[in-house]
Structures are given as structure tokens and as C-alpha cells.
Design a protein around this motif. Structure first.
Motif, PDB file in Angstrom:
ATOM      1  N   ASP A 143       0.823  -1.205   0.000  1.00  0.00           N
ATOM      2  CA  ASP A 143       0.000   0.000   0.000  1.00  0.00           C
ATOM      3  C   ASP A 143       0.862   1.262   0.000  1.00  0.00           C
ATOM      4  O   ASP A 143       0.541   2.251  -0.657  1.00  0.00           O
ATOM      5  N   GLU A 144       2.008   1.233   0.709  1.00  0.00           N
ATOM      6  CA  GLU A 144       2.919   2.380   0.709  1.00  0.00           C
ATOM      7  C   GLU A 144       3.556   2.568  -0.666  1.00  0.00           C
ATOM      8  O   GLU A 144       3.716   3.693  -1.136  1.00  0.00           O
ATOM      9  N   LYS A 145       3.933   1.459  -1.304  1.00  0.00           N
ATOM     10  CA  LYS A 145       4.542   1.536  -2.634  1.00  0.00           C
ATOM     11  C   LYS A 145       3.567   2.169  -3.624  1.00  0.00           C
ATOM     12  O   LYS A 145       3.940   3.059  -4.390  1.00  0.00           O
ATOM     13  N   LEU A 146       2.306   1.749  -3.582  1.00  0.00           N
ATOM     14  CA  LEU A 146       1.313   2.329  -4.491  1.00  0.00           C
ATOM     15  C   LEU A 146       1.077   3.798  -4.195  1.00  0.00           C
ATOM     16  O   LEU A 146       0.921   4.608  -5.118  1.00  0.00           O
ATOM     17  N   ARG A 147       1.090   4.171  -2.925  1.00  0.00           N
ATOM     18  CA  ARG A 147       0.913   5.578  -2.563  1.00  0.00           C
ATOM     19  C   ARG A 147       2.069   6.421  -3.104  1.00  0.00           C
ATOM     20  O   ARG A 147       1.863   7.491  -3.667  1.00  0.00           O
ATOM     21  N   GLU A 148       3.290   5.943  -2.969  1.00  0.00           N
ATOM     22  CA  GLU A 148       4.456   6.663  -3.489  1.00  0.00           C
ATOM     23  C   GLU A 148       4.421   6.731  -5.018  1.00  0.00           C
ATOM     24  O   GLU A 148       4.692   7.778  -5.601  1.00  0.00           O
TER      25      GLU A 148
END
Length: 188
Positions: A143-148
């Protein structure tokens, strides 16, 4: 021949009023050689990883990421990934280690810079995605990777700037800001 083809495009976009760079028969031969050389494309695992993440991002509501294509062809180049972000076409060029100098992993090769300059001159927003930046994103939770990735794509689409070239982003992910930005600024 391929370099002649690229050089003629560079001159066409950046030197006004000069006329054709090459005689017609040489221009045709250069274009033919370029078309033949770029006909066969191979997709690396790194490109697949980035494209899968963009596909996942596309599926999220309110992501404003649409019409994703892997290995799209433009008149100037084959683009690794072409994606529509908001109302802008963004070319994501996934640059593995072969796009960087052997003795300096942050120094991009001129051919990669020229490719990006030509794509930008043709009206695309260009996001070079270096392998060492993707490695930092790959270490994050999904989820963090997609947000970045969402932030990176929208920043490029909105004003052409690249999030991973900011001092804050480099500090956060342990990348050498000065060395990285000097490399991208000085490559051509």
C-alpha cells in the motif's frame, strides 16, 4: 544509422529553421534501420514489476491513472510504459543498470537522456524510473509503494517534476541527492 535517426529528430525539435538534417535517401535508410532495430522488444523483470504496480494503481478508485500500455511504440521510440495520468500522457522509462555508467551507478548514459528529451519534445511527460529508485519502493509495504507511485506519477503529470529528485525524498530513502540530481542534469 539509428543514431543518425535520433540526431535528426533532436535537430528537428531543437533547431528551428535549419531544414532537414539528412538527405532524403539517407533519412529513409536511417528510419528503416531504426524501425528494424526497435521491432523486437524484450521486457525485463524490472519493467514487469513496475507495470504490475501501475496496473494495481489503475484499479484503485480516484487514482486518475488510466489507459496503461506496456511497450508502447511512438514515432521516436518504443516507450516502456505509456499511462494516462489525469489528462496527460506519461511515458515511464524503466532504466536498469545498462542505462547507467559502469563506474558510476547514478550517472545516466547520454542515449537514455536523449530518448527522454525526444519524448518530451514530442509532448509526453517522461518519468525515468531508475532501478535503484524502484528498489527503494520495492522495500515498502504494497500500500505504501502504491501511494508513493501515485505521488510520483501525478507530480510528473502535473508539472513535469520528479518526486524522487527532491532532497526530502532522497533523504527519506537514503539516496545521494546531489550525486543523483547532478547526474540527471549533466547527462546531455
Amino acid at each position: 544509422w539509428c543514431q543518425l535517426y535520433q540526431a535528426s529528430w533532436f535537430v528537428r525539435y531543437h533547431v528551428r529553421g535549419i531544414g532537414p538534417l539528412l538527405p532524403t535517401h539517407i533519412a529513409a535508410a536511417a528510419k528503416s534501420a531504426w524501425s528494424e532495430a526497435t521491432k523486437e522488444v524484450s521486457v525485463s523483470q524490472l519493467q514487469r514489476d513496475v507495470s504490475h504496480a501501475i496496473s494495481a494503481l489503475q484499479a484503485q478508485p480516484n487514482a486518475m491513472v488510466h489507459r496503461y500500455e506496456l511497450e508502447s511504440r511512438t514515432e521516436l521510440s518504443s516507450a516502456d510504459i505509456l499511462v494516462r495520468v489525469g489528462h496527460r500522457d506519461v511515458v515511464v522509462e524503466v532504466d536498469g543498470p545498462t542505462h547507467y555508467a559502469y563506474n558510476d551507478k547514478y550517472k545516466r548514459l547520454g542515449s537514455s537522456e536523449l530518448r527522454d528529451v525526444l519524448l518530451a519534445a514530442a509532448g509526453y511527460r517522461v518519468l525515468p524510473m531508475p532501478y535503484f529508485v524502484w528498489e527503494k519502493l520495492a522495500d515498502l509495504r504494497p500500500d505504501e509503494k502504491l501511494r508513493e507511485l501515485h505521488k510520483i506519477l501525478h507530480m510528473v503529470a502535473n508539472d513535469g517534476s520528479i518526486l524522487w529528485q527532491t532532497p526530502e525524498w532522497c533523504r527519506r530513502y537514503g539516496l545521494p541527492y546531489e550525486e543523483l540530481t547532478d547526474s540527471f542534469r549533466d547527462s546531455i
